[in-house]
Design an enzyme around this catalytic site. Structure first.
Site, mmCIF file in Angstrom:
data_model
loop_
_atom_site.group_PDB
_atom_site.id
_atom_site.type_symbol
_atom_site.label_atom_id
_atom_site.label_comp_id
_atom_site.label_asym_id
_atom_site.label_seq_id
_atom_site.Cartn_x
_atom_site.Cartn_y
_atom_site.Cartn_z
ATOM 1 N N ARG A 76 -148.515 -21.942 -13.784
ATOM 2 C CA ARG A 76 -147.578 -22.854 -14.515
ATOM 3 C C ARG A 76 -147.686 -22.321 -16.094
ATOM 4 O O ARG A 76 -146.785 -22.816 -16.079
ATOM 5 C CB ARG A 76 -149.369 -24.107 -14.720
ATOM 6 C CG ARG A 76 -149.090 -24.949 -15.163
ATOM 7 C CD ARG A 76 -150.415 -26.298 -14.828
ATOM 8 N NE ARG A 76 -149.858 -27.513 -15.275
ATOM 9 C CZ ARG A 76 -150.327 -27.185 -16.343
ATOM 10 N NH1 ARG A 76 -151.600 -27.292 -17.089
ATOM 11 N NH2 ARG A 76 -150.094 -28.904 -16.887
ATOM 12 N N HIS A 80 -143.802 -23.205 -16.932
ATOM 13 C CA HIS A 80 -143.575 -24.613 -18.509
ATOM 14 C C HIS A 80 -143.262 -24.256 -19.417
ATOM 15 O O HIS A 80 -142.190 -24.411 -20.141
ATOM 16 C CB HIS A 80 -144.527 -24.840 -18.611
ATOM 17 C CG HIS A 80 -146.089 -26.361 -17.764
ATOM 18 N ND1 HIS A 80 -146.525 -27.502 -18.592
ATOM 19 C CD2 HIS A 80 -145.188 -26.140 -16.906
ATOM 20 C CE1 HIS A 80 -146.152 -27.871 -17.371
ATOM 21 N NE2 HIS A 80 -146.318 -27.244 -16.354
ATOM 22 N N ASN A 109 -148.805 -29.581 -21.924
ATOM 23 C CA ASN A 109 -149.382 -28.131 -21.926
ATOM 24 C C ASN A 109 -151.133 -27.649 -22.808
ATOM 25 O O ASN A 109 -151.519 -27.365 -22.742
ATOM 26 C CB ASN A 109 -148.569 -27.598 -22.904
ATOM 27 C CG ASN A 109 -147.346 -27.170 -22.146
ATOM 28 O OD1 ASN A 109 -147.092 -27.149 -20.480
ATOM 29 N ND2 ASN A 109 -145.802 -27.161 -22.597
ATOM 30 N N HIS A 206 -149.477 -25.676 -6.254
ATOM 31 C CA HIS A 206 -150.402 -26.311 -6.402
ATOM 32 C C HIS A 206 -151.425 -25.452 -5.146
ATOM 33 O O HIS A 206 -152.259 -26.439 -5.256
ATOM 34 C CB HIS A 206 -150.299 -27.746 -5.798
ATOM 35 C CG HIS A 206 -149.109 -28.427 -7.370
ATOM 36 N ND1 HIS A 206 -148.490 -29.662 -6.895
ATOM 37 C CD2 HIS A 206 -148.717 -27.726 -8.522
ATOM 38 C CE1 HIS A 206 -148.293 -30.157 -8.100
ATOM 39 N NE2 HIS A 206 -148.287 -28.726 -9.330
#
Length: 334
Positions: A76, A80, A109, A206
């Site tokens: 992740r 990001h 975040n 995911h």
């Protein structure tokens, strides 16, 4: 036409120009060009820091042995990073003493974790070959290792990214959120040169990790009890984990039934009304994306192949202009 193996740049770096004789995955690497900065290389660190990849893998492996959630955290974090200013390690920078909030303190975040893994890898690399390996490259390599060590595919990561000197929390507002519609998701991906297929493929990340109640609360506490797209039994289980008056900030749900293993369970759950986020459910609202969901639900091999290629495309969103000595702060100007 015979393939040209490589060409040297003015500073001695080499990058692949044509790869007609390469295996399919390496061919995909060879044809990638970054969206900014210099071309990425398959062998940049071979002479200057031959242990670079091994050092990153050791840091990730050691962290995973103690905490399986590290894999989702690193993956992740890489997303990001790349989606804001390109893959420049700007998500790793701490906010400054002048009260300028950095990306990691932006609303999307604040739940990022496992920054220490990047710190550990950087410390090891600075001892081996100071000033050579960028933090952005470390993060790209760590994300790959996180996937591979969790049972997913591996791929060759081109290197040569540079670290950025700018990190602004307000720019994280461009990150697609858990409630995004298909059109919002498509726009976010297309704006970064990524396709609708990349959207479906990278959403498969995911399969790892955990979501807090706030990410899906809108789906389980509606006037009609729950989002009708959700399986009633799944919605009931989510309401038990996240009651309407919930005050436990740590409460939530695993992203899928095998949340520590990288596999295609995410797509299979999505097909039976057990997709957790609105942005997951959005993949079933368009015929093209629905067909990709069906393909990856039926074939984990197809998903793994596609995921490696889409990660390479995303990781080619290059930016930055230095190699930081410390991933949490920019280098001092000369």
């Amino acid at each position: 036409m015979a393939p040209a193996a490589a060409e040297s740049s003015s500073d001695g770096r080499r990058w692949w120009l044509w790869g007609c004789a390469l295996p399919p995955l390496l061919l995909a690497v060879a044809m990638l060009l970054p969206r900014g900065g210099e071309a990425l290389s398959l062998d940049l660190y071979e002479e200057r820091c031959p242990e670079a990849e091994a050092a990153v893998t050791v840091a990730v492996r050691q962290a995973l042995a103690k905490d399986r959630t590290v894999a989702a955290g690193l993956l992740r974090m890489h997303f990001h990073d790349c989606f804001v200013r390109g893959c420049d390690g700007s998500v790793l920078l701490d906010s400054t003493e002048k009260n300028v909030p950095a990306e990691k303190d932006g609303p999307p975040n604040v739940s990022l974790h496992a920054f220490y893994v990047i710190d550990n890898a950087k410390q090891a690399l600075e001892a081996l070959c100071p000033g050579v390996v960028s933090c952005a490259d470390i993060l790209a390599l760590a994300a790959r290792d996180a996937v591979a060590l969790s049972g997913g595919p591996s791929w060759v990561v081109p290197v040569g990214r540079r670290d950025g000197r700018v990190s602004l929390a307000n720019e994280t507002s461009t990150l697609p959120g858990p409630g995004a519609s298909f059109e919002q998701l498509k726009q976010a991906f297309h704006a970064r040169g990524l396709s609708t297929k990349d959207l479906v493929v990278l959403s498969g990340a995911h399969t790892l990790g955990f979501a807090h109640c706030s990410s899906f609360q809108n789906r389980i506490h509606q006037q009609l009890l729950h989002d009708p797209a959700l399986s009633p039994s799944f919605a009931a289980a989510l309401r038990r984990a996240c009651p309407a008056n919930n005050t436990d900030r740590g409460a939530g749900s695993a992203m899928d039934a095998t949340s520590a293993t990288f596999d295609n369970t995410y797509y299979r759950m999505l097909q039976v009304g057990r997709g957790l986020l609105s942005s997951d459910e959005a993949l079933l609202t368009h015929p093209k994306t629905r067909a990709f969901v069906a393909l990856f639900a039926a074939s984990q091999e197809a998903f793994f192949r596609a995921f490696a290629k889409s990660m390479l495309r995303m990781a080619a969103l290059n930016g930055g202009d230095e190699v930081r000595a410390n991933c949490r702060r920019v280098n001092n100007k000369p």
